[in-house]
Design an enzyme around this catalytic site. Sequence first.
Site, PDB file in Angstrom:
ATOM      1  CD  GLU A  99      -3.377  -2.157   3.817  1.00  0.00           C
ATOM      2  OE1 GLU A  99      -3.251  -3.206   3.152  1.00  0.00           O
ATOM      3  OE2 GLU A  99      -3.354  -1.033   3.298  1.00  0.00           O
ATOM      4  CG  ASP A 100       0.492  -3.955   3.285  1.00  0.00           C
ATOM      5  OD1 ASP A 100      -0.324  -3.043   3.507  1.00  0.00           O
ATOM      6  OD2 ASP A 100       1.241  -3.961   2.280  1.00  0.00           O
ATOM      7  CG  ASP A 103       3.114   5.360   5.951  1.00  0.00           C
ATOM      8  OD1 ASP A 103       3.471   5.943   6.972  1.00  0.00           O
ATOM      9  OD2 ASP A 103       3.729   5.484   4.866  1.00  0.00           O
ATOM     10  CG  PHE A 152      10.307   1.236   2.637  1.00  0.00           C
ATOM     11  CD1 PHE A 152       9.214   2.035   2.333  1.00  0.00           C
ATOM     12  CD2 PHE A 152      10.469   0.033   1.954  1.00  0.00           C
ATOM     13  CE1 PHE A 152       8.299   1.659   1.351  1.00  0.00           C
ATOM     14  CE2 PHE A 152       9.565  -0.350   0.968  1.00  0.00           C
ATOM     15  CZ  PHE A 152       8.483   0.463   0.672  1.00  0.00           C
ATOM     16  NE  ARG A 165       4.026  -7.733  -3.845  1.00  0.00           N
ATOM     17  CZ  ARG A 165       3.418  -6.624  -3.423  1.00  0.00           C
ATOM     18  NH1 ARG A 165       3.108  -6.474  -2.168  1.00  0.00           N
ATOM     19  NH2 ARG A 165       3.147  -5.659  -4.278  1.00  0.00           N
TER      20      ARG A 165
END
Length: 179
Positions: A99-100, A103, A152, A165
């Site tokens: 996963e990136d 959160d 962010f 990206r």
Amino acid sequence: MEKSELELVFPPEAIAERVQAVARDIEAVYGQDPLLVVCVLKGAYAFFADLCRALRNPLIELDFVRIASYGHGTASSGKPVFSKDMELSAQDRHVLIVEDIVDSGHTMELLLGEFRRRNPASLALATLLDKKERRVRDVHVDFRCFEVPDGFFVGYGLDYDEKYRSLPGIYTLSLPGQA
Ligand code: IMP
Ligand code: MG
């Protein structure tokens, strides 16, 4: 008009170093055992590509899922909404989800729950970024590159409105009107 501001947090060299270290950690767990590595599109694409190529096991198998973003209304169904599901079977396989960013943990809680229902031999999670202080669901991260504070992040796969990206580094993005 004020412009969005990017601030470099992790340059490509720092990312590459952590990806290699995480690959060694993964090898220490799985050795040469068969492993099915699953990329969570789109955000994990860059991490996944580099991580898989850093694993010195030519027999790993790769697959992809994509989870559609959903509103609050459907989040309580307990099932992730796949806009693309895997093609290989997870049953009786050692599965590593890539996963990136984790959160709140809601997304991974749903995804890991769904994978458990598929009866893998084992299930683990690798994430590029871990925003641990924001966690509201108890999600166990097995492998992480970086723990990050609230903020962010974009680049190296991570997007804001589908942009950024392709950046080779990881940046924080501050938007106009935000402190
Ligand atoms: P969670 O369900 O709150 O853990 O959110 C995880 C998802 O939100 C990630 O898979 C990302 O797609 C997105 N996300 C959370 N934080 C960021 C960020 O800082 N940058 C880009 N995407 C983020
Ligand atoms: Mg995501």
